[in-house]
Write a protein that holds these residues in place. Structure first.
Motif, PDB file in Angstrom:
ATOM      1  N   ALA A 437       0.840  -1.200   0.000  1.00  0.00           N
ATOM      2  CA  ALA A 437       0.000   0.000   0.000  1.00  0.00           C
ATOM      3  C   ALA A 437       0.874   1.249   0.000  1.00  0.00           C
ATOM      4  CB  ALA A 437      -0.922  -0.012   1.212  1.00  0.00           C
ATOM      5  N   GLU A 438       1.972   1.179   0.750  1.00  0.00           N
ATOM      6  CA  GLU A 438       2.887   2.331   0.773  1.00  0.00           C
ATOM      7  C   GLU A 438       3.548   2.502  -0.592  1.00  0.00           C
ATOM      8  OE1 GLU A 438       5.552   1.844   4.038  1.00  0.00           O
ATOM      9  OE2 GLU A 438       3.968   2.146   5.532  1.00  0.00           O
ATOM     10  N   ALA A 439       3.927   1.371  -1.187  1.00  0.00           N
ATOM     11  CA  ALA A 439       4.565   1.438  -2.507  1.00  0.00           C
ATOM     12  C   ALA A 439       3.613   2.023  -3.540  1.00  0.00           C
ATOM     13  CB  ALA A 439       5.023   0.048  -2.943  1.00  0.00           C
ATOM     14  N   ASN A 440       2.312   1.692  -3.407  1.00  0.00           N
ATOM     15  CA  ASN A 440       1.320   2.202  -4.357  1.00  0.00           C
ATOM     16  C   ASN A 440       0.853   3.609  -4.020  1.00  0.00           C
ATOM     17  OD1 ASN A 440       1.466  -0.168  -5.664  1.00  0.00           O
ATOM     18  ND2 ASN A 440      -0.661  -0.790  -5.334  1.00  0.00           N
ATOM     19  N   GLY A 441       1.342   4.145  -2.887  1.00  0.00           N
ATOM     20  CA  GLY A 441       0.936   5.489  -2.500  1.00  0.00           C
ATOM     21  C   GLY A 441      -0.453   5.560  -1.921  1.00  0.00           C
ATOM     22  N   LEU A 442      -1.014   4.419  -1.509  1.00  0.00           N
ATOM     23  CA  LEU A 442      -2.356   4.436  -0.918  1.00  0.00           C
ATOM     24  C   LEU A 442      -2.307   4.997   0.492  1.00  0.00           C
ATOM     25  CD1 LEU A 442      -3.626   0.961  -2.139  1.00  0.00           C
ATOM     26  CD2 LEU A 442      -4.386   3.198  -2.933  1.00  0.00           C
ATOM     27  N   ILE A 443      -1.226   4.700   1.208  1.00  0.00           N
ATOM     28  CA  ILE A 443      -1.026   5.294   2.529  1.00  0.00           C
ATOM     29  C   ILE A 443       0.402   5.821   2.615  1.00  0.00           C
ATOM     30  CG2 ILE A 443      -2.753   3.979   3.816  1.00  0.00           C
ATOM     31  CD1 ILE A 443      -0.550   2.025   4.611  1.00  0.00           C
ATOM     32  N   VAL A 449      -3.195   3.339  10.326  1.00  0.00           N
ATOM     33  CA  VAL A 449      -4.468   2.924   9.732  1.00  0.00           C
ATOM     34  C   VAL A 449      -5.053   1.799  10.560  1.00  0.00           C
ATOM     35  CG1 VAL A 449      -4.104   3.598   7.327  1.00  0.00           C
ATOM     36  CG2 VAL A 449      -3.195   1.437   8.132  1.00  0.00           C
ATOM     37  N   SER A 450      -6.379   1.753  10.574  1.00  0.00           N
ATOM     38  CA  SER A 450      -7.030   0.717  11.370  1.00  0.00           C
ATOM     39  C   SER A 450      -6.894  -0.619  10.647  1.00  0.00           C
ATOM     40  CB  SER A 450      -8.498   1.049  11.571  1.00  0.00           C
ATOM     41  OG  SER A 450      -9.195   0.843  10.364  1.00  0.00           O
ATOM     42  N   GLU A 451      -7.098  -1.659  11.428  1.00  0.00           N
ATOM     43  CA  GLU A 451      -7.038  -3.025  10.913  1.00  0.00           C
ATOM     44  C   GLU A 451      -7.928  -3.204   9.682  1.00  0.00           C
ATOM     45  OE1 GLU A 451      -5.541  -5.699  12.611  1.00  0.00           O
ATOM     46  OE2 GLU A 451      -6.459  -7.379  11.551  1.00  0.00           O
ATOM     47  N   ASP A 452      -9.202  -2.762   9.816  1.00  0.00           N
ATOM     48  CA  ASP A 452     -10.154  -2.929   8.718  1.00  0.00           C
ATOM     49  C   ASP A 452      -9.705  -2.191   7.474  1.00  0.00           C
ATOM     50  OD1 ASP A 452     -11.721  -4.542  10.135  1.00  0.00           O
ATOM     51  OD2 ASP A 452     -13.320  -3.088  10.536  1.00  0.00           O
ATOM     52  N   GLU A 453      -9.202  -0.970   7.697  1.00  0.00           N
ATOM     53  CA  GLU A 453      -8.762  -0.171   6.556  1.00  0.00           C
ATOM     54  C   GLU A 453      -7.609  -0.856   5.835  1.00  0.00           C
ATOM     55  OE1 GLU A 453      -9.166   4.524   7.056  1.00  0.00           O
ATOM     56  OE2 GLU A 453      -8.526   3.516   8.880  1.00  0.00           O
ATOM     57  N   LEU A 454      -6.698  -1.407   6.644  1.00  0.00           N
ATOM     58  CA  LEU A 454      -5.525  -2.047   6.056  1.00  0.00           C
ATOM     59  C   LEU A 454      -5.936  -3.256   5.218  1.00  0.00           C
ATOM     60  CD1 LEU A 454      -2.448  -1.788   6.007  1.00  0.00           C
ATOM     61  CD2 LEU A 454      -2.356  -3.474   7.826  1.00  0.00           C
ATOM     62  N   ASP A 578     -35.834  23.645   2.764  1.00  0.00           N
ATOM     63  CA  ASP A 578     -36.804  23.605   3.856  1.00  0.00           C
ATOM     64  C   ASP A 578     -36.141  24.144   5.116  1.00  0.00           C
ATOM     65  OD1 ASP A 578     -38.421  22.328   2.072  1.00  0.00           O
ATOM     66  OD2 ASP A 578     -39.138  20.854   3.535  1.00  0.00           O
ATOM     67  N   THR A 579     -36.938  24.579   6.060  1.00  0.00           N
ATOM     68  CA  THR A 579     -36.385  25.126   7.291  1.00  0.00           C
ATOM     69  C   THR A 579     -35.630  24.051   8.063  1.00  0.00           C
ATOM     70  OG1 THR A 579     -38.501  26.211   7.330  1.00  0.00           O
ATOM     71  CG2 THR A 579     -36.974  26.725   9.118  1.00  0.00           C
ATOM     72  N   TYR A 580     -36.239  22.877   8.131  1.00  0.00           N
ATOM     73  CA  TYR A 580     -35.576  21.807   8.861  1.00  0.00           C
ATOM     74  C   TYR A 580     -35.139  20.731   7.887  1.00  0.00           C
ATOM     75  CZ  TYR A 580     -37.358  24.201  12.902  1.00  0.00           C
ATOM     76  OH  TYR A 580     -37.606  25.160  13.840  1.00  0.00           O
ATOM     77  N   GLN A 581     -33.946  20.901   7.354  1.00  0.00           N
ATOM     78  CA  GLN A 581     -33.437  19.884   6.440  1.00  0.00           C
ATOM     79  C   GLN A 581     -32.930  18.695   7.245  1.00  0.00           C
ATOM     80  OE1 GLN A 581     -31.191  21.581   2.929  1.00  0.00           O
ATOM     81  NE2 GLN A 581     -30.776  23.078   4.515  1.00  0.00           N
ATOM     82  N   LYS A 582     -32.834  17.572   6.578  1.00  0.00           N
ATOM     83  CA  LYS A 582     -32.355  16.360   7.248  1.00  0.00           C
ATOM     84  C   LYS A 582     -31.062  15.898   6.580  1.00  0.00           C
ATOM     85  CE  LYS A 582     -36.215  15.880   9.643  1.00  0.00           C
ATOM     86  NZ  LYS A 582     -36.796  17.183   9.195  1.00  0.00           N
ATOM     87  N   ILE A 583     -30.227  15.271   7.397  1.00  0.00           N
ATOM     88  CA  ILE A 583     -29.032  14.628   6.833  1.00  0.00           C
ATOM     89  C   ILE A 583     -29.224  13.126   6.970  1.00  0.00           C
ATOM     90  CG2 ILE A 583     -26.539  14.322   6.986  1.00  0.00           C
ATOM     91  CD1 ILE A 583     -26.308  17.005   8.240  1.00  0.00           C
ATOM     92  N   VAL A 584     -29.151  12.432   5.874  1.00  0.00           N
ATOM     93  CA  VAL A 584     -29.190  10.966   5.920  1.00  0.00           C
ATOM     94  C   VAL A 584     -27.744  10.496   5.801  1.00  0.00           C
ATOM     95  CG1 VAL A 584     -30.064   8.878   4.832  1.00  0.00           C
ATOM     96  CG2 VAL A 584     -31.433  10.971   4.791  1.00  0.00           C
ATOM     97  N   VAL A 585     -27.247   9.851   6.859  1.00  0.00           N
ATOM     98  CA  VAL A 585     -25.864   9.375   6.818  1.00  0.00           C
ATOM     99  C   VAL A 585     -25.855   7.998   6.173  1.00  0.00           C
ATOM    100  CG1 VAL A 585     -23.817   8.818   8.158  1.00  0.00           C
ATOM    101  CG2 VAL A 585     -25.311  10.690   8.880  1.00  0.00           C
ATOM    102  N   VAL A 586     -25.108   7.886   5.086  1.00  0.00           N
ATOM    103  CA  VAL A 586     -25.030   6.597   4.410  1.00  0.00           C
ATOM    104  C   VAL A 586     -23.590   6.110   4.442  1.00  0.00           C
ATOM    105  CG1 VAL A 586     -26.982   6.997   2.878  1.00  0.00           C
ATOM    106  CG2 VAL A 586     -24.707   7.712   2.176  1.00  0.00           C
ATOM    107  N   GLY A 587     -23.430   4.802   4.384  1.00  0.00           N
ATOM    108  CA  GLY A 587     -22.096   4.222   4.419  1.00  0.00           C
ATOM    109  C   GLY A 587     -21.781   3.582   3.080  1.00  0.00           C
ATOM    110  N   THR A 588     -20.613   3.888   2.568  1.00  0.00           N
ATOM    111  CA  THR A 588     -20.136   3.157   1.399  1.00  0.00           C
ATOM    112  C   THR A 588     -18.777   2.616   1.782  1.00  0.00           C
ATOM    113  OG1 THR A 588     -19.084   5.116   0.508  1.00  0.00           O
ATOM    114  CG2 THR A 588     -21.289   4.660  -0.259  1.00  0.00           C
ATOM    115  N   GLY A 589     -18.714   1.330   2.023  1.00  0.00           N
ATOM    116  CA  GLY A 589     -17.472   0.740   2.495  1.00  0.00           C
ATOM    117  C   GLY A 589     -17.102   1.357   3.822  1.00  0.00           C
ATOM    118  N   ALA A 590     -15.898   1.873   3.927  1.00  0.00           N
ATOM    119  CA  ALA A 590     -15.460   2.463   5.181  1.00  0.00           C
ATOM    120  C   ALA A 590     -15.902   3.915   5.280  1.00  0.00           C
ATOM    121  CB  ALA A 590     -13.945   2.364   5.291  1.00  0.00           C
TER     122      ALA A 590
END
Lengths: 656, 167
Positions: A437-443, A449-454, A578-590
């Protein structure tokens, strides 16, 4: 359902080959099981017969050799050996190619010579009973047979069969009438008579079988060489035969019962092209929509009878939709079954001993999902066998059993099915992943980095931790393709790995692609559906917070910074928030991303419709759905939308 | 001769078409590709889609793009009237039959056009790109436009087309 008989044969041949392959794989584990040998033989025999009938002469000719080899195994002439099974397995591949019509002649020849070698080896190593049946065969044969009751209705003439037997040599025929019922119960066109025959002369076994070629599969028949003294004495063939029949009958009866049960279940299946099911699904979807409009009308009026009819239709439409869903479901065993062969091939290629354990084969998944899961699973299993499992000596050194274990399991959890692929190999080498990952410049070097991320790094394009590229991996399909395929099925993929103990890859796949559980939201004047599986939580974005966050578009949620996208801006609605907008938190992968919407309308379950090819270039939407009032709502493609919004957010931050 | 561009249109045999009005002009479609004529219904806008097919409609449970030829022909968009309709046609695009709903200010009639009345679009004197038109047909002192629909829509399906971006 095609009118073309050749196409019908191709489908039938595919199924026969599948059965033969499963039979061979079972046989490989249990070489002495004569039931399996017979099943394989029957499959090859049918394939040869119908192949010749549909003009696949090359296939029939080739299959004939394999059938002959198995016939010798069946008669105890040749032992079943792993080598022989392997040759027939590869012969099966060649037969598939012959069915498709693109088989090189040389391959077939090579397989046949390997087959001959395997048969010779197996025959030589056997207890060599080969000459034994040959000698009395000169003297003659004793056979007893009984045709299926409906044989005459199917066009078989028993008298013609007996004539053919007579033509082979000196024949004594005795009819067995034990199965003929009292006259009152007799069905006149049923064939209930059995025959015991003694044939004297130099007749080959095949010649007798040829007489029964077209009825062989459904009839009871025993063919035995006549003992020398019998032929000479000829004293009491009937008594002899009677004893024989008594012994043979229960077995045959059982066998026939099994077969009848098998044909009965087969009779209950109807082959329907998937498109027709899709069409029916569309109609059912329309019906559900029409029904909900009817129910709105009924509830506005005061007509009680209308309301009761409407409720009746609502119930029926709901049930119909549920039934429709079930129609498209197939057990994952159809998928898992195909991996037994893969594991065998992988074991041969890598020289590792590999055992495959499958669990939860009865779990049912939508047919289209099953088809699209095959390639990713092949890739994951190849990876596990190639990189995960160690060589036998390394395994023993590590205190593990010499043969590696791959466990495939499936189970249903809510609206999802979980498929896990577990190996007990060395686990994913974190150091190597990190270095790569370091060689590829990903990190960055030294970045925390966390275990899951790695572990998630292995899904990046062009990422391979294999020290050497083998025949198995490095074929240009990486884990990134696996991940994309799973995401296109609206599923997710998760990796766990313990060094020295193995890895587990879990795929979470929705049960069906046809129906979506979604959150219906409003942005400006448009209504959109967010796949509920991606939704993590919903928050309120007050006007002042909205104004304050103009520059950065980031909120803090439980000590994590979460970027958010204003769908109103992204979709250029040109309306006031709208006066009271909502935020929908969505997950895509991490990644977590907030989507700002004007209003959350509620849960919505509906049939997914594909977008027209004219909108193929619009990446933000995964499809569309029809709401209760007949209008269309677009389904957001979360992964695409976030990708689309990301550079834009960065641009804004850069500009600010 | 321009009529060669249209399959099965010979001088002996007329071409059966559906004529409709749009932006003050009369257009014609081969009657064989018309599936249904619908009253105007609510459109669902597709953010990020090409302006020519910026919305979708629900056509008997199918999601069908709603296309407006006025965009390609540079005409002003009028608000819908009581005469406005949606003509659902089926076009072969990239080898797949594709349903498209075309906006029309008014649907006129099914009629027969004669091959000998067909003309190439003139080089000057029309304000539209010539490749959008297969031919012009003189009829009852007026001119009927036969748009080149496969050409107009191929731009949206083809991979060569630039991916639409959000504005």
């Amino acid at each position: 359902m095609s009118e073309d008989p050749t196409a019908a044969f191709r489908i039938e041949a595919g199924e026969l080959l599948e059965q033969v392959e499963q039979g061979l794989l079972d046989l490989r584990d249990n070489l002495s099981d004569m039931g399996l040998v017979n099943a394989v033989f029957r499959g090859l025999h049918t394939l040869k017969g119908s192949g010749a009938m549909f003009g696949f002469d090359a296939l029939a000719g080739f299959t004939h050799h394999c059938e002959t080899a198995f016939d010798r195994v069946r008669k105890g002439d040749v032992r079943a050996t792993p080598d022989l099974v392997d040759v027939i397995l590869s012969a099966g591949d060649h037969m598939r190619a012959l069915v498709e019509g693109d088989a090189p002649e040389a391959t077939g020849q090579a397989i046949l010579s390997r087959l001959a070698a395997a048969v010779d080896a197996a025959a030589g190593g056997g207890s060599a009973p080969a000459p034994a049946p040959a000698a009395p065969a000169k003297k003659g044969w004793k056979l007893s047979f009984r045709l299926p009751a409906d044989a005459m209705a199917n066009g078989t003439n028993p008298l013609a069969l007996l004539d053919e037997l007579r033509a082979l040599g000196e024949t004594t025929i005795v009819a067995r009438t034990d199965a003929v019922p009292p006259l009152a119960d007799l069905v006149p066109n049923h064939c209930l008579i059995g025959w015991d025959c003694t044939l004297i002369g130099d007749i080959s076994h095949d010649a007798i079988e040829d007489v029964f070629l077209f009825v062989m599969d459904d009839m009871e028949i025993t063919i035995e060489p006549l003992a020398v003294e019998d032929a000479g004495a000829d004293a009491d063939p009937v008594a002899q035969v009677a004893v024989e029949a008594a012994v043979a009958a229960p077995v045959a009866a059982n066998d026939q019962q099994d077969r009848r049960a098998a044909t009965r279940t087969q009779g209950e299946h109807v082959r329907v092209p998937a498109e027709r099911l899709d069409e029916l699904m569309d109609r059912v979807g329309e019906l559900v929509i029409a029904q909900s409009r009817l129910s709105q009308l009924a509830h506005h009026g005061n007509d009680l009878s209308l309301r009761s009819v409407s409720e009746e239709i609502e119930r029926l439409a709901g049930e119909m939709r549920d039934t429709m869903m079930v129609l498209r479901m197939v057990p994952v065993s159809t998928l898992f079954g195909r991996f037994r062969r893969l594991i065998l091939d992988l074991a041969n290629e890598t020289g590792k001993a590999i055992e495959l354990v499958t669990e939860g084969e009865t779990t049912e998944v939508d047919k289209t999902v099953i088809e699209r899961l095959f390639d990713p699973l092949v890739h994951i299993i190849r990876n596990s066998c190639d990189h995960g499992l160690e060589k036998a000596e390394d395994r023993i050194a590590a205190g593990k059993p010499a043969s590696g274990l791959i466990r495939l399991s499936a189970h249903q959890a809510g609206g999802e099915v979980l498929i896990t692929i577990t190996d007990d190999g060395r686990g994913i080498d974190r150091e190597r992943v990190r270095a790569k990952a370091e060689a590829n410049g990903l990190i960055q070097p030294g970045q925390v980095v966390s275990e899951d991320e790695l572990l998630g790094m292995i899904f990046h394009p062009g990422f391979s931790t294999a020290a050497q590229v083998t025949n198995l991996s490095g074929r240009g399909v990486g884990m990134d393709v696996v991940k994309r395929t799973i995401e296109s099925l609206r599923g997710s993929i998760d990796v766990k790995s313990v060094a020295g103990q193995g890895s587990t890859i879990t795929l979470r796949i929705p049960l069906t692609l046809a129906i979506i559980e979604g959150l219906l939201v409003r942005v400006g004047e448009g209504r959109y559906v967010i796949p509920l599986a991606a939704v993590e939580e919903c928050l309120e974005l007050s006007l002042e917070e909205d104004l304050r966050s103009r520059g950065r578009s980031i909120i803090t949620l439980r000590e994590r910074l979460i970027p958010f996208l204003r769908l109103r801006d992204l979709f250029v609605t040109g309306t006031k928030p709208d006066t009271y907008q909502k935020i929908v938190v969505v997950g895509t992968g991490a990644e977590r991303v907030g989507l700002v919407v004007d209003q959350i309308i509620g849960n919505h379950q509906t049939v997914i419709k594909a977008m027209s090819p004219l909108h193929r270039n619009v990446a933000s939407f995964a499809g569309a759905t029809i709401l209760g009032d007949g209008s269309v709502a677009l389904i957001l493609d979360i992964a695409q939308l976030v990708a689309l919004g990301q550079p834009r957010e960065e641009r804004r931050i850069a500009a600010a | 001769m321009p009529y060669h561009k249209i399959p099965n249109w010979t001088p002996e045999q007329g071409l059966e078409v559906l004529t409709f009005g749009l932006g003050g002009e009369t257009f014609a479609l081969e009657a064989g590709i018309v599936r249904e004529i619908l009253d105007v219904m609510p459109l669902t806008q597709v953010p990020g889609a090409d302006e020519m097919a910026a919305a979708v409609i629900n056509f008997r449970g199918r999601i069908v793009p709603h296309a407006d030829l006025r965009v390609s022909f540079g005409m002003d968009r009028h608000s819908t009237t009581a005469d406005s309709r949606i003509i659902v046609i089926e076009l072969e695009l990239d080898g797949n039959p594709t349903l498209i709903g075309l906006a029309a200010d008014r649907v006129n009639e099914v009629t027969v056009l004669h091959a000998l009345d067909a003309e190439e679009p003139p080089v000057i004197g029309i304000r539209w790109p010539r490749e959008h038109i297969r031919c012009l047909v003189r009829r009852e002192g007026d001119v009927v436009v036969l748009p080149d629909l496969p050409h107009l829509f191929a731009r949206l399906t083809g991979n060569s087309a630039e991916p639409a971006t959000l504005h």
